[in-house]
Write a protein that holds these residues in place. Structure first.
Motif, PDB file in Angstrom:
ATOM      1  N   SER A 242      32.392  44.930  29.863  1.00  0.00           N
ATOM      2  CA  SER A 242      31.523  45.205  31.007  1.00  0.00           C
ATOM      3  C   SER A 242      32.309  45.860  32.141  1.00  0.00           C
ATOM      4  CB  SER A 242      30.882  43.904  31.505  1.00  0.00           C
ATOM      5  OG  SER A 242      31.867  42.997  31.925  1.00  0.00           O
ATOM      6  N   PRO A 243      31.600  46.436  33.110  1.00  0.00           N
ATOM      7  CA  PRO A 243      32.280  47.060  34.247  1.00  0.00           C
ATOM      8  C   PRO A 243      32.984  46.018  35.112  1.00  0.00           C
ATOM      9  CG  PRO A 243      29.932  47.640  34.203  1.00  0.00           C
ATOM     10  CD  PRO A 243      30.151  46.589  33.179  1.00  0.00           C
ATOM     11  N   VAL A 244      33.969  46.477  35.870  1.00  0.00           N
ATOM     12  CA  VAL A 244      34.647  45.610  36.828  1.00  0.00           C
ATOM     13  C   VAL A 244      34.358  46.118  38.231  1.00  0.00           C
ATOM     14  CG1 VAL A 244      36.489  44.860  35.286  1.00  0.00           C
ATOM     15  CG2 VAL A 244      36.821  46.883  36.689  1.00  0.00           C
ATOM     16  N   SER A 245      34.337  45.196  39.161  1.00  0.00           N
ATOM     17  CA  SER A 245      34.080  45.563  40.555  1.00  0.00           C
ATOM     18  C   SER A 245      35.395  45.869  41.264  1.00  0.00           C
ATOM     19  CB  SER A 245      33.364  44.413  41.276  1.00  0.00           C
ATOM     20  OG  SER A 245      34.242  43.316  41.434  1.00  0.00           O
ATOM     21  N   MET A 246      35.282  46.522  42.398  1.00  0.00           N
ATOM     22  CA  MET A 246      36.467  46.807  43.194  1.00  0.00           C
ATOM     23  C   MET A 246      37.126  45.500  43.630  1.00  0.00           C
ATOM     24  SD  MET A 246      38.117  49.441  44.125  1.00  0.00           S
ATOM     25  CE  MET A 246      39.781  48.974  44.491  1.00  0.00           C
TER      26      MET A 246
END
Length: 123
Positions: A46-50
């Motif tokens: 999944s994507p990662v956040s800043m």
């Protein structure tokens, strides 16, 4: 000298990631990013956040600070590195959050963002 440090940081980051990946078979969900390698485990599903990138990069930067041999090779000390880290971490965390996207899926971009944060707290 600065390019040498960047190459060294990149090599250390890749080695750290590969070692951590070999030692773990678990998946990471959004609340589990605590160290640098966790960012890349999570990216596999999944994507990662800043925010997660910064959490992982902070862990990696403080690990570098605590490495006495590495600090000595750079002509510094563990205490000086930790002092600089404590002094700059908040400022360095604000810039990428304000300027960048919310979530990332590209490992190259994530590595670059983490490296920018690490360079900020290391200078």
């Amino acid at each position: 000298m600065k390019s040498f440090i960047l190459v060294l940081l990149s090599a250390l980051a890749i080695g750290y990631y590969l070692t951590a990946k070999a030692n773990s078979g678990t998946s990471i969900n959004s609340t589990d990013v605590e160290k640098y390698s966790d960012i890349f485990f999570k990216l596999e599903t999944s994507p990662v956040s800043m925010r997660e990138i910064i959490v992982g990069a902070k862990h990696f930067a403080i690990t570098l600070c605590e490495d006495g041999g590495y600090q000595q090779a750079l002509g510094g000390s563990v205490s000086a590195c930790k002092l600089n880290f404590d002094r700059t971490k908040d400022m360095c965390s604000r810039y990428p959050v304000a300027e960048k996207e919310q979530f990332y899926t590209d490992k190259a971009i994530v590595s670059l963002l983490a490296e920018q944060f690490i360079n900020c707290v290391s200078s």
